[in-house]
Scaffold this motif. Structure first.
Motif, PDB file in Angstrom:
ATOM      1  N   LEU A  48       0.824  -1.409   0.288  1.00 20.71           N
ATOM      2  CA  LEU A  48      -0.159  -0.035   0.215  1.00 20.71           C
ATOM      3  C   LEU A  48       1.359   1.206   0.042  1.00 20.71           C
ATOM      4  N   MET A  49       2.527   0.893   0.624  1.00 18.52           N
ATOM      5  CA  MET A  49       2.806   2.203   1.052  1.00 18.52           C
ATOM      6  C   MET A  49       3.560   2.791  -0.323  1.00 18.52           C
ATOM      7  N   ILE A  50       4.075   1.170  -1.018  1.00 17.83           N
ATOM      8  CA  ILE A  50       4.515   1.594  -2.065  1.00 17.83           C
ATOM      9  C   ILE A  50       3.943   2.228  -3.422  1.00 17.83           C
ATOM     10  N   ALA A  51       2.648   1.517  -3.569  1.00 24.16           N
ATOM     11  CA  ALA A  51       1.294   1.994  -4.287  1.00 24.16           C
ATOM     12  C   ALA A  51       1.141   3.180  -4.697  1.00 24.16           C
ATOM     13  N   THR A  52       1.045   4.180  -3.106  1.00 23.25           N
ATOM     14  CA  THR A  52       0.533   5.183  -3.009  1.00 23.25           C
ATOM     15  C   THR A  52       1.341   6.179  -3.024  1.00 23.25           C
ATOM     16  N   LYS A  58       4.067   9.713  -9.641  1.00 22.03           N
ATOM     17  CA  LYS A  58       3.496  10.087 -10.864  1.00 22.03           C
ATOM     18  C   LYS A  58       2.462  11.001 -11.674  1.00 22.03           C
ATOM     19  N   LYS A  59       1.998  11.254 -10.252  1.00 23.86           N
ATOM     20  CA  LYS A  59       1.079  12.403 -11.106  1.00 23.86           C
ATOM     21  C   LYS A  59      -0.457  11.877 -11.136  1.00 23.86           C
ATOM     22  N   GLU A  60      -0.603  10.700 -10.968  1.00 22.99           N
ATOM     23  CA  GLU A  60      -1.654  10.156 -11.722  1.00 22.99           C
ATOM     24  C   GLU A  60      -2.854   9.936 -10.246  1.00 22.99           C
ATOM     25  N   SER A  61      -4.628   9.976 -11.018  1.00 26.21           N
ATOM     26  CA  SER A  61      -4.625   9.855  -9.844  1.00 26.21           C
ATOM     27  C   SER A  61      -5.427   8.647  -9.243  1.00 26.21           C
ATOM     28  N   PHE A  62      -5.995   8.730  -8.047  1.00 24.14           N
ATOM     29  CA  PHE A  62      -6.566   7.701  -7.280  1.00 24.14           C
ATOM     30  C   PHE A  62      -7.658   6.835  -7.058  1.00 24.14           C
ATOM     31  N   ALA A  63      -8.645   7.878  -8.047  1.00 22.16           N
ATOM     32  CA  ALA A  63      -9.780   7.253  -8.455  1.00 22.16           C
ATOM     33  C   ALA A  63      -9.707   6.515  -9.515  1.00 22.16           C
ATOM     34  N   PRO A  64     -10.488   5.225  -9.095  1.00 23.15           N
ATOM     35  CA  PRO A  64     -10.868   3.937 -10.342  1.00 23.15           C
ATOM     36  C   PRO A  64     -11.763   4.360 -11.288  1.00 23.15           C
ATOM     37  N   ARG A  65     -12.092   3.596 -12.707  1.00 21.80           N
ATOM     38  CA  ARG A  65     -12.344   3.817 -13.151  1.00 21.80           C
ATOM     39  C   ARG A  65     -13.884   3.297 -13.023  1.00 21.80           C
ATOM     40  N   ARG A  66     -14.909   3.715 -12.996  1.00 18.69           N
ATOM     41  CA  ARG A  66     -16.237   4.091 -12.782  1.00 18.69           C
ATOM     42  C   ARG A  66     -16.848   2.634 -13.476  1.00 18.69           C
ATOM     43  N   ASP A  67     -16.140   1.855 -14.311  1.00 17.97           N
ATOM     44  CA  ASP A  67     -17.136   0.673 -14.613  1.00 17.97           C
ATOM     45  C   ASP A  67     -15.995  -0.738 -14.236  1.00 17.97           C
ATOM     46  N   CYS A  68     -14.896  -0.197 -13.521  1.00 15.48           N
ATOM     47  CA  CYS A  68     -13.969  -0.756 -12.653  1.00 15.48           C
ATOM     48  C   CYS A  68     -14.100  -1.324 -11.424  1.00 15.48           C
ATOM     49  N   ILE A  69     -15.558  -0.547 -10.904  1.00 10.32           N
ATOM     50  CA  ILE A  69     -15.397  -0.305  -9.323  1.00 10.32           C
ATOM     51  C   ILE A  69     -16.186  -1.359  -9.115  1.00 10.32           C
TER      52      ILE A  69
END
Length: 294
Positions: A48-52, A58-69
């Motif tokens: 979790l720490m490494i993923a965060t 990489k300045k990527e969003s933490f939000a998942p795709r809505r169709d993948c929730i």
């Protein structure tokens, strides 16, 4: 790397994940007689720490795709069951390679689930190769298990099935365009939240060595998780799942050098040979099929 095909990238990633997970198995045993849930918590906390950090860097969003929730929830739920089963079997069984084989039900199950739910066609020769590799796995595990190891064997077997279901979800989310790092993040977060109550009410004190070994468990698990998530994002299970059996080879080697000189018997060595032979055959078969389709 730009000229490397997605299938080749998938193979490289799955071999890397197998190496990481074999190291994880060794450190699980070296961490001693700690509760499985406690080991699983620290395994996923590091991931979790490494993923965060990776997502932020990489300045990527933490939000998942809505169709993948919903698929994140399914992947995380069955994935956690798979990890719990694998950790319990790895800790309780006498040979880590045997425990690894039980977990290697996952590529076989992934192939089946992908054919059923993702409509990925499996060619006859590919199905035969997976089946023969599975026979090789059975030579290593040997169905005539002692009663002492019956319960951990069942847990390990069910853990492999759960892991196969989880990887099918990973593949499907990859097809939908989900970021593999987001997938790792939510699985790790879900697992930490689910196992945290056990630590709050039943934490077992650890020595400095146990802390270090659990840290290494987490680092290896994070590397393996990122790699295998990327692998099933790059390529369908029918093309790369057989390579995941290499984990058995890596685990047997680490068991010999780090866990008291564990030496597989003749049947186990026969199983290893069959598994490697099928992996090599599949590599050349897929290369030939791809060349003819170009």
């Amino acid at each position: 790397m730009a000229n490397i095909s997605n299938r080749t990238k998938g193979v490289i990633c799955i071999l890397l994940s197998a190496l990481c997970f074999s190291g994880m198995s060794s450190f699980i045993n070296l961490s001693g007689d700690l509760p499985t849930a406690q080991k699983v918590f620290f395994r996923n906390l590091i991931a979790l720490m490494i993923a965060t950090v990776t997502l932020i860097k990489k300045k990527e969003s933490f939000a998942p795709r809505r169709d993948c929730i919903k698929y994140h929830f399914i992947r995380s739920s069955v994935g956690l069951l798979g990890v719990l089963g694998n950790f319990y079997a790895t800790t309780k069984m006498a040979t880590t390679a045997d425990a690894a084989i039980l977990n290697k039900m996952s590529p076989f199950v992934t192939l089946i689930f992908s054919a059923i739910f993702l409509k990925e066609k499996v060619k006859p020769k590919q199905a035969v190769a997976i089946g023969i590799a599975f026979v090789g796995a059975m030579l290593v595990i040997k169905p005539t298990m002692s009663n002492v190891e019956l319960l951990p064997s069942i847990y390990g077997f069910l853990g492999g099935i759960a892991a196969g279901a989880a990887y099918t979800c990973v593949r499907h989310m990859g097809n939908l365009g989900e970021n593999s790092r987001v997938t790792v993040f939510y699985f790790s977060l879900f697992s930490c939240v689910a196992t945290a109550p056990y630590l709050i009410f039943s934490f077992h004190p650890m020595t400095s060595k146990q802390w270090i070994f659990l840290l290494l468990v987490g680092l290896c698990a994070a590397g393996g998780q990122f790699a295998i998530t990327a692998a099933y994002t790059f390529a369908p299970s029918r093309e790369i799942s057989v390579y995941d059996y290499s984990n058995v080879i890596f685990t047997a080697i680490s068991g010999y050098f780090f866990l008291g000189g564990q030496i597989p018997d003749a049947l186990s060595f026969a199983g290893y040979f069959i598994i490697c032979a099928m992996a090599v055959w599949m590599f050349f078969y897929n290369n030939k099929a791809r060349t003819h389709n170009v």
